[in-house]
Scaffold this motif. Structure first.
Motif, PDB file in Angstrom:
ATOM      1  N   ASN B  41      38.178  57.735  10.518  1.00 60.81           N
ATOM      2  CA  ASN B  41      36.837  57.040  10.722  1.00 60.81           C
ATOM      3  C   ASN B  41      37.138  55.521  10.210  1.00 60.81           C
ATOM      4  N   GLU B  42      38.123  55.359   9.223  1.00 58.90           N
ATOM      5  CA  GLU B  42      38.420  53.892   9.006  1.00 58.90           C
ATOM      6  C   GLU B  42      39.124  53.327  10.380  1.00 58.90           C
ATOM      7  N   LYS B  43      39.865  54.193  11.018  1.00 60.35           N
ATOM      8  CA  LYS B  43      40.566  53.462  12.181  1.00 60.35           C
ATOM      9  C   LYS B  43      39.566  53.110  13.266  1.00 60.35           C
ATOM     10  N   THR B  45      36.298  52.402  12.699  1.00 64.34           N
ATOM     11  CA  THR B  45      35.483  51.416  12.274  1.00 64.34           C
ATOM     12  C   THR B  45      35.991  50.148  12.566  1.00 64.34           C
ATOM     13  N   LEU B  46      37.323  49.984  12.176  1.00 64.33           N
ATOM     14  CA  LEU B  46      38.174  48.732  12.473  1.00 64.33           C
ATOM     15  C   LEU B  46      38.471  48.681  13.955  1.00 64.33           C
ATOM     16  N   GLU B  47      38.190  49.485  14.896  1.00 68.69           N
ATOM     17  CA  GLU B  47      38.384  49.286  16.172  1.00 68.69           C
ATOM     18  C   GLU B  47      36.846  49.023  16.781  1.00 68.69           C
ATOM     19  N   ASN B  48      36.024  49.123  15.986  1.00 62.97           N
ATOM     20  CA  ASN B  48      34.592  48.886  16.324  1.00 62.97           C
ATOM     21  C   ASN B  48      34.023  49.995  16.967  1.00 62.97           C
ATOM     22  N   GLU B  49      34.528  51.015  16.655  1.00 64.74           N
ATOM     23  CA  GLU B  49      33.836  52.289  17.449  1.00 64.74           C
ATOM     24  C   GLU B  49      33.090  52.909  16.515  1.00 64.74           C
TER      25      GLU B  49
END
Lengths: 248, 248
Positions: B41-43, B45-49
């Motif tokens: 989820n962190e990943k 979020t960083l990718e704006n997904e």
């Protein structure tokens, strides 16, 4: 308040008189349906064991086998009319089969509604599920089709491979000759399906009727396996013996 | 370790939903399964997904919130809750499929989150005692045989996670309902409402569109709290008792 100290039944009566009178459905609940299925199944299992015992009389020769078949028509005679007991027995069996099928179809429909086709898992692993429990529904359908064929073949004798006969012994011997291998094959497959059906069915029926306790569980499973094996082998012996010429 | 995740993504109740594949690198085998999802989820979020929605609360195996089906098994390959499952149970390079609980009674709210309100309503129907308890009585005021107390306690450990429903081929909630019926049925405080409780809870269970029990045992096999299968037989016994007394 003193009502609460009385028996469960009175507490229930009092509680109901003050609450909304909602029409209850517990008599038609999944558990009630399962119980009907278990009770009707129990009658059918007892019948199967008696039927299997009768079949094995084929090894005592034609006179003994036909005599046994005839004696079934005379049970209770002259108190009951001839074949009277047999017809009562047949009606009980038919009722059991219809209840069994009705409960099965209703529960199957409920299970399908509980997890509709568009909500299936993409990956599903079996953890403890046995092959016998997996084949309960389609195995049951196969057994039902076989029973229809079986009655037309050996009881009514409308389907008569190898020729008709008034002697049950001759019907049996005619029907399972090697040239009618497909009749024997269908019989063998149906009886094996029955064995699987009983393996899970006997256990499940006992659990449904409330017999299961953790320490009894292995015993109940052994009983189910034992009944399934005895019935399967007991039913397979006579036709296979005919096919291989041991009975003629 | 590097893993490939296939996760069910569904925007809302009415969205059709689909499996989406994600690749995760450098996953520690000491991570819990939920921590691995946190990393994903962190990943995202960083990718704006949109991050993957999943239920979780205590993360110590006692709240029952974090149920998902992993590679076809409720709570994954170990008999525990998803939060207590660790990545060391998987191998480097594995493809892991994550799906929500599947049952009509548990509609998907979003991604892996399902609405388990049906369980609350089964409890509301009868999974309680109405006696005014007051302050805690002396521990020895009401002696209860040790085996009864143990069985009540074992059944009371149910955390209502819903794994039994997720694993059941019929999507039945019998193990959940049976755990509560057994818990209260073993104790003196549960006796006054015992006969009506089981009827009300089963009616509510059917009302919620859970399936019927076929005694396959998948539920008990995946239960993170080890609720025994024979509680279902105890429920059946109680229900048949109620029906035979005319409480239905």
């Amino acid at each position: 308040m003193d009502v609460r100290l009385n028996s469960n039944l009175e507490w229930q009566t009092v509680a109901n008189s003050t609450l909304t009178k909602k029409r209850s459905t517990a008599y038609g609940s999944t558990v009630a349906l399962k119980s009907a299925m278990a009770a009707s199944g129990a009658i059918l299992v007892l019948y199967l064991i008696a039927h299997m015992y009768g079949n094995l009389k084929v090894f005592s020769g034609q006179a003994a086998f036909d005599g046994y078949a005839h004696s079934l028509r005379e049970i209770g005679y002259p108190l009951l009319p001839e074949s009277g007991f047999l017809w009562i027995f047949r009606i009980v069996l038919l009722a059991s089969i219809l209840i069994h099928i009705y409960a099965a179809v209703t529960l199957w429909a409920r299970a399908r509604r509980a997890r509709p086709a568009d909500q299936r898992y993409q990956v599903k692993k079996r953890v403890v599920r046995s092959y016998s429990s997996y084949t309960m529904r389609w195995g049951g359908v196969l057994i039902a089709l076989f029973v229809i064929f079986h009655i037309l073949h050996l009881t009514v004798n409308v389907i008569a491979p190898g020729g008709r006969s008034d002697s049950p012994y001759e019907r049996l011997v005619n029907g399972f000759q090697p040239e009618f291998w497909y009749v024997t094959l269908f019989y063998v497959l149906a009886v094996i399906a029955l064995g699987f059906h009983l393996r899970h069915g006997v256990w499940s029926g006992l659990a449904t009727l409330g017999v299961n306790q953790a320490r009894r569980q292995p015993v109940l499973n052994s009983i189910a396996t034992g009944i399934a094996l005895i019935v399967t082998v007991g039913f397979l012996i006579p036709p296979v013996a005919v096919t291989f010429g041991l009975v003629s | 370790m590097n893993i490939t995740l296939r996760v069910w993504r569904q925007k809302g109740r009415d969205d059709e939903g689909r499996m989406v594949t994600y690749k995760l690198t450098d996953v520690s085998e000491d991570m819990s399964f939920l921590e691995m999802l946190d990393v994903l989820n962190e990943k995202l979020t960083l990718e704006n997904e949109d991050p993957v929605a999943f239920d979780h609360d205590c993360r110590e195996g006692i709240c029952g919130a974090c149920g998902v089906v992993i590679d076809g098994e409720a709570h994954g390959p170990e008999v525990t809750t998803t939060c207590q499952l660790h990545m060391r149970s998987f191998n480097d390079g594995d493809t892991i499929t994550v799906e929500p609980w599947r049952a009509k009674a548990f509609p998907v709210v979003k991604d892996l989150v399902v609405d388990r309100g049906a369980f609350d309503r089964i409890i509301q129907a009868g999974g309680f005692i109405s006696a005014p308890t007051g302050t805690a009585p002396d521990a020895h005021a009401n002696p209860i045989p040790k085996p009864d107390a143990d069985r009540a306690f074992d059944a009371a450990t149910c955390i209502g996670c819903g794994a039994c429903v997720a694993a059941c081929p019929n999507a039945s909630s019998m193990l959940f309902t049976a755990a509560k019926v057994t818990h209260l049925g073993m104790l003196p405080q549960g006796q006054p409402e015992r006969a009506s409780r089981v009827v009300k809870m089963i009616n509510q269970q059917d009302e919620e569109d859970f399936g019927g029990c076929t005694n396959i045992g998948e539920c008990a096999a995946v239960c993170p709290k080890g609720i025994p299968l024979d509680t279902i037989s105890q429920l059946n016994r109680d229900l048949l008792g109620s029906l035979s007394k005319g409480i239905g």
